[in-house]
Motif scaffolding. Structure first.
Motif, PDB file in Angstrom:
ATOM      1  N   MET A   1      39.254  10.127  21.857  1.00  0.00           N
ATOM      2  CA  MET A   1      38.782   8.796  21.516  1.00  0.00           C
ATOM      3  C   MET A   1      39.970   7.837  21.544  1.00  0.00           C
ATOM      4  O   MET A   1      41.043   8.159  21.029  1.00  0.00           O
ATOM      5  N   VAL A   2      39.769   6.669  22.124  1.00  0.00           N
ATOM      6  CA  VAL A   2      40.867   5.715  22.301  1.00  0.00           C
ATOM      7  C   VAL A   2      40.481   4.373  21.690  1.00  0.00           C
ATOM      8  O   VAL A   2      39.388   3.850  21.969  1.00  0.00           O
ATOM      9  N   GLU A   3      41.353   3.844  20.867  1.00  0.00           N
ATOM     10  CA  GLU A   3      41.210   2.506  20.299  1.00  0.00           C
ATOM     11  C   GLU A   3      42.426   1.679  20.703  1.00  0.00           C
ATOM     12  O   GLU A   3      43.563   2.149  20.599  1.00  0.00           O
ATOM     13  N   VAL A   4      42.193   0.470  21.172  1.00  0.00           N
ATOM     14  CA  VAL A   4      43.266  -0.434  21.593  1.00  0.00           C
ATOM     15  C   VAL A   4      43.318  -1.609  20.631  1.00  0.00           C
ATOM     16  O   VAL A   4      42.292  -2.270  20.382  1.00  0.00           O
ATOM     17  N   ASP A   5      44.477  -1.869  20.066  1.00  0.00           N
ATOM     18  CA  ASP A   5      44.647  -2.917  19.061  1.00  0.00           C
ATOM     19  C   ASP A   5      45.521  -4.030  19.621  1.00  0.00           C
ATOM     20  O   ASP A   5      46.634  -3.786  20.112  1.00  0.00           O
ATOM     21  N   LEU A   6      45.028  -5.259  19.534  1.00  0.00           N
ATOM     22  CA  LEU A   6      45.760  -6.432  20.023  1.00  0.00           C
ATOM     23  C   LEU A   6      46.533  -7.150  18.923  1.00  0.00           C
ATOM     24  O   LEU A   6      47.044  -8.250  19.153  1.00  0.00           O
ATOM     25  N   ASN A   7      46.604  -6.537  17.728  1.00  0.00           N
ATOM     26  CA  ASN A   7      47.311  -7.152  16.614  1.00  0.00           C
ATOM     27  C   ASN A   7      46.662  -8.483  16.219  1.00  0.00           C
ATOM     28  O   ASN A   7      47.347  -9.457  15.883  1.00  0.00           O
ATOM     29  N   THR A   8      45.344  -8.498  16.265  1.00  0.00           N
ATOM     30  CA  THR A   8      44.617  -9.723  15.929  1.00  0.00           C
ATOM     31  C   THR A   8      43.734  -9.555  14.696  1.00  0.00           C
ATOM     32  O   THR A   8      43.073 -10.512  14.290  1.00  0.00           O
ATOM     33  N   GLU A   9      43.690  -8.357  14.097  1.00  0.00           N
ATOM     34  CA  GLU A   9      42.861  -8.133  12.922  1.00  0.00           C
ATOM     35  C   GLU A   9      43.681  -7.455  11.843  1.00  0.00           C
ATOM     36  O   GLU A   9      44.732  -6.861  12.133  1.00  0.00           O
ATOM     37  N   PRO A  10      43.254  -7.543  10.588  1.00  0.00           N
ATOM     38  CA  PRO A  10      44.037  -6.931   9.502  1.00  0.00           C
ATOM     39  C   PRO A  10      44.203  -5.433   9.713  1.00  0.00           C
ATOM     40  O   PRO A  10      43.327  -4.756  10.249  1.00  0.00           O
ATOM     41  N   VAL A  11      45.356  -4.932   9.279  1.00  0.00           N
ATOM     42  CA  VAL A  11      45.641  -3.518   9.459  1.00  0.00           C
ATOM     43  C   VAL A  11      44.682  -2.659   8.650  1.00  0.00           C
ATOM     44  O   VAL A  11      44.400  -1.509   8.997  1.00  0.00           O
ATOM     45  N   GLU A  12      44.133  -3.220   7.568  1.00  0.00           N
ATOM     46  CA  GLU A  12      43.171  -2.468   6.766  1.00  0.00           C
ATOM     47  C   GLU A  12      41.917  -2.146   7.565  1.00  0.00           C
ATOM     48  O   GLU A  12      41.285  -1.102   7.352  1.00  0.00           O
ATOM     49  N   ARG A  13      41.562  -3.017   8.485  1.00  0.00           N
ATOM     50  CA  ARG A  13      40.378  -2.747   9.299  1.00  0.00           C
ATOM     51  C   ARG A  13      40.612  -1.578  10.247  1.00  0.00           C
ATOM     52  O   ARG A  13      39.703  -0.790  10.527  1.00  0.00           O
ATOM     53  N   LEU A  14      41.838  -1.446  10.733  1.00  0.00           N
ATOM     54  CA  LEU A  14      42.149  -0.287  11.571  1.00  0.00           C
ATOM     55  C   LEU A  14      42.060   1.000  10.767  1.00  0.00           C
ATOM     56  O   LEU A  14      41.578   2.024  11.261  1.00  0.00           O
ATOM     57  N   ALA A  15      42.542   0.965   9.523  1.00  0.00           N
ATOM     58  CA  ALA A  15      42.431   2.150   8.668  1.00  0.00           C
ATOM     59  C   ALA A  15      40.969   2.481   8.389  1.00  0.00           C
ATOM     60  O   ALA A  15      40.587   3.660   8.320  1.00  0.00           O
ATOM     61  N   ASP A  16      40.140   1.449   8.251  1.00  0.00           N
ATOM     62  CA  ASP A  16      38.702   1.684   8.052  1.00  0.00           C
ATOM     63  C   ASP A  16      38.079   2.358   9.272  1.00  0.00           C
ATOM     64  O   ASP A  16      37.127   3.136   9.141  1.00  0.00           O
ATOM     65  N   LYS A  17      38.602   2.047  10.464  1.00  0.00           N
ATOM     66  CA  LYS A  17      38.089   2.710  11.659  1.00  0.00           C
ATOM     67  C   LYS A  17      38.333   4.213  11.594  1.00  0.00           C
ATOM     68  O   LYS A  17      37.467   5.007  11.974  1.00  0.00           O
ATOM     69  N   LEU A  18      39.493   4.591  11.108  1.00  0.00           N
ATOM     70  CA  LEU A  18      39.783   6.015  10.990  1.00  0.00           C
ATOM     71  C   LEU A  18      38.834   6.676   9.990  1.00  0.00           C
ATOM     72  O   LEU A  18      38.375   7.805  10.205  1.00  0.00           O
ATOM     73  N   ALA A  19      38.524   5.973   8.907  1.00  0.00           N
ATOM     74  CA  ALA A  19      37.556   6.501   7.945  1.00  0.00           C
ATOM     75  C   ALA A  19      36.185   6.656   8.585  1.00  0.00           C
ATOM     76  O   ALA A  19      35.450   7.615   8.308  1.00  0.00           O
ATOM     77  N   ALA A  20      35.821   5.708   9.463  1.00  0.00           N
ATOM     78  CA  ALA A  20      34.524   5.799  10.143  1.00  0.00           C
ATOM     79  C   ALA A  20      34.485   6.995  11.090  1.00  0.00           C
ATOM     80  O   ALA A  20      33.459   7.681  11.194  1.00  0.00           O
ATOM     81  N   TYR A  21      35.589   7.254  11.773  1.00  0.00           N
ATOM     82  CA  TYR A  21      35.629   8.436  12.655  1.00  0.00           C
ATOM     83  C   TYR A  21      35.494   9.719  11.837  1.00  0.00           C
ATOM     84  O   TYR A  21      34.810  10.661  12.251  1.00  0.00           O
ATOM     85  N   ALA A  22      36.147   9.777  10.677  1.00  0.00           N
ATOM     86  CA  ALA A  22      36.013  10.964   9.825  1.00  0.00           C
ATOM     87  C   ALA A  22      34.562  11.152   9.386  1.00  0.00           C
ATOM     88  O   ALA A  22      34.047  12.284   9.361  1.00  0.00           O
ATOM     89  N   ALA A  23      33.873  10.041   9.055  1.00  0.00           N
ATOM     90  CA  ALA A  23      32.461  10.139   8.676  1.00  0.00           C
ATOM     91  C   ALA A  23      31.608  10.608   9.850  1.00  0.00           C
ATOM     92  O   ALA A  23      30.664  11.397   9.681  1.00  0.00           O
ATOM     93  N   LEU A  24      31.937  10.134  11.050  1.00  0.00           N
ATOM     94  CA  LEU A  24      31.196  10.565  12.248  1.00  0.00           C
ATOM     95  C   LEU A  24      31.362  12.059  12.477  1.00  0.00           C
ATOM     96  O   LEU A  24      30.390  12.780  12.745  1.00  0.00           O
ATOM     97  N   TYR A  25      32.592  12.547  12.345  1.00  0.00           N
ATOM     98  CA  TYR A  25      32.838  13.963  12.602  1.00  0.00           C
ATOM     99  C   TYR A  25      32.223  14.850  11.520  1.00  0.00           C
ATOM    100  O   TYR A  25      31.898  16.013  11.793  1.00  0.00           O
ATOM    101  N   ARG A  26      32.083  14.312  10.310  1.00  0.00           N
ATOM    102  CA  ARG A  26      31.473  15.108   9.239  1.00  0.00           C
ATOM    103  C   ARG A  26      29.954  15.181   9.359  1.00  0.00           C
ATOM    104  O   ARG A  26      29.334  16.089   8.806  1.00  0.00           O
ATOM    105  N   ARG A  27      29.358  14.238  10.058  1.00  0.00           N
ATOM    106  CA  ARG A  27      27.905  14.202  10.149  1.00  0.00           C
ATOM    107  C   ARG A  27      27.379  15.441  10.859  1.00  0.00           C
ATOM    108  O   ARG A  27      27.864  15.840  11.909  1.00  0.00           O
ATOM    109  N   ARG A  28      26.330  16.060  10.277  1.00  0.00           N
ATOM    110  CA  ARG A  28      25.724  17.257  10.839  1.00  0.00           C
ATOM    111  C   ARG A  28      24.230  17.020  11.033  1.00  0.00           C
ATOM    112  O   ARG A  28      23.592  16.337  10.226  1.00  0.00           O
TER     113      ARG A  28
END
Length: 461
Positions: free
Chosen positions: A193-220
């Motif tokens: 999975m690839v995410e490209v960041d243009l440094n235009t949004e808060p860094v907290e939102r990028l960390a939230d993306k990682l949390a969303a990926y963890a939730a996706l991978y946990r889903r059964r």
């Protein structure tokens, strides 16, 4: 000439002329290449299409001609340019590459691209209509990332999908939508999975993306490959499987799919490095492995339920390629930049298998030391036994006469035998031979008197 005859030429002149078909300026191969790239990337420039599909060409003119021909077929259209609505890069005095037209697919082109890519309509996604009107800076960065991977020998345009929704729940209202998904098993990358960041949004939102990926991978979900419909599978209690595995079967991954963040945009190398560190710090709970340490101080890292996270910058990726020292693996005991495959792999020295190998070696060495110690103990005990046997030899028993130091078992020599007046009495366990003779000689009675007389000199008889 009649009036009708005179009017006929005028009528013919008023009829619209049949448009002549313009001559094709490109090859079918170039047109198909453009459709494949736009089918994957949704919006792209002629230069990007050339880099991905026709890198051997000296310039992008054949691709531009192909795009113009496809536009005549109503399969593609140009929407703005990379300069955006504000002109060239938004500032007249800014230097850089000249702006280029941005091309997108039209409905007919989307269908044609689906046939070329052999993908279902739901796999193609939308047309990204209007994406090029603002210059599409984010899409251009995603495209540059795809080009850097492809030029570096990792996959081709058919290995990629962009803006793919991944549902976080059965309702489908919440989704994780990676900027790009790479599947290139032949290059050692079954799924990325690839995410490209243009440094235009808060860094907290990028960390939230990682949390969303963890939730996706946990889903059964219930295994769709199980026989019967959904109700039958639920009623029969068919086993649950990770949802992402139903989307990407046969990856061969032992853990969760890795996630790559590519940073670019405003700021220099230091600013991007600080942003990368901030993302790692804020998302630690989702990538940090559980550390198990034993009494010896040795340990292993358990990455179960953790997102393998790698970071880089677009400039570094373009300079060195994906197989160069580009990627920073965000994990304990990992430092510096590594090639892609090395960064994606869990550290060899800290895996459970490596830990057990070291433990078995330590246990074997401990067993050898214990065996050596036992052997030494046995040898020492044997030496003690040997010493005890030497000490247990019968002690020399002396004559009971306090003034005699002769052993009981000592025998007289020949000279002594000649001088003994009587036969030596048998051993009695108390006196030596000399005192036995003496005692026998000194006994009272007739026998004793005869013996004493016999021993007297002849002149005294």
């Amino acid at each position: 000439m009649t009036e009708a005859t005179a009017a006929q030429p005028a009528a013919e002149a008023m009829e619209p002329a049949t448009p002549t078909k313009k001559r094709t300026r490109s090859t079918i191969r170039d047109q198909e290449a453009a459709l494949r790239v736009l089918g994957v990337l949704k919006v792209a420039t002629a230069t990007q299409i050339q880099a991905l599909e026709r890198p051997h060409l000296a310039d992008n003119k054949p691709v531009r001609n192909a795009l113009l021909d496809l536009a005549l077929k109503d399969e593609v259209e140009s929407e703005g340019s990379t300069a955006g609505p504000s002109g060239r890069f938004g500032a007249p005095d800014r230097t850089g590459e000249p702006s280029q037209k941005l091309w997108v697919l039209k409905p007919k082109g989307l269908d044609a691209a689906a046939r070329l890519l052999k993908r279902k309509p739901e796999e193609m996604g939308g047309r990204a209509r209007g994406a090029g009107r603002g210059g599409a800076p984010h899409a251009m960065a995603v495209n540059a990332t795809v080009v850097a991977f492809t030029r570096g020998g990792v996959g081709d345009i058919t290995s990629w999908r962009t803006e793919v929704p991944h549902a976080l729940a059965s309702s489908g209202k919440q989704n994780v939508r990676p900027d790009a998904v790479l599947r290139a098993s032949e290059a050692g990358v079954p799924l990325l999975m690839v995410e490209v960041d243009l440094n235009t949004e808060p860094v907290e939102r990028l960390a939230d993306k990682l949390a969303a990926y963890a939730a996706l991978y946990r889903r059964r979900v219930h295994d769709p490959a199980a026989p019967g419909d959904w109700v039958a599978r639920k009623t029969s209690g068919a086993g649950l499987v990770p949802y992402w595995e139903t989307l990407y079967p046969d990856t061969g991954l032992t853990g969760w799919p890795p996630l790559a963040f590519v940073f670019t945009g405003r700021g220099g190398p230091r600013a991007l490095a600080n942003r990368m560190q901030a993302v790692a710090d804020l998302s630690r709970e989702h990538w940090a492995a559980d550390e198990h340490r034993d009494r010896t101080g040795d340990f292993y890292l358990d990455f179960t339920g953790k997102v393998p996270l790698v970071l880089t910058t677009l400039e570094r990726l373009q300079q060195h390629g994906p197989h160069g020292p580009v990627w920073q693996r965000v994990a304990q005991h990992r430092e510096g930049f590594e090639p892609l495959l090395q960064a994606l792999a869990d550290p060899d020295t800290h895996t459970l298998a490596a830990y057990w190998q070291r433990k078995e070696q330590r246990d074997a060495e401990a067993r050898e030391r214990e065996e050596a110690e036992r052997a030494e103990a046995r040898a020492e005990l044997q030496r003690m036994w040997d010493d005890d046997e030497d000490e247990d030899e019968p002690e020399e028993v002396l004559c009971a006469n306090p003034n005699c130091e002769m052993a009981l078992d000592e025998q007289p020599d020949e000279n002594d035998v000649d001088r003994i007046p009587i036969p030596i009495p048998p051993e009695d366990g108390t006196y030596c031979w000399m005192h036995r003779v003496e005692r026998e000689w000194s006994k009272p009675g007739m026998r004793g008197a005869l013996r004493r007389m016999w021993n007297q000199p002849s002149h005294q008889r």
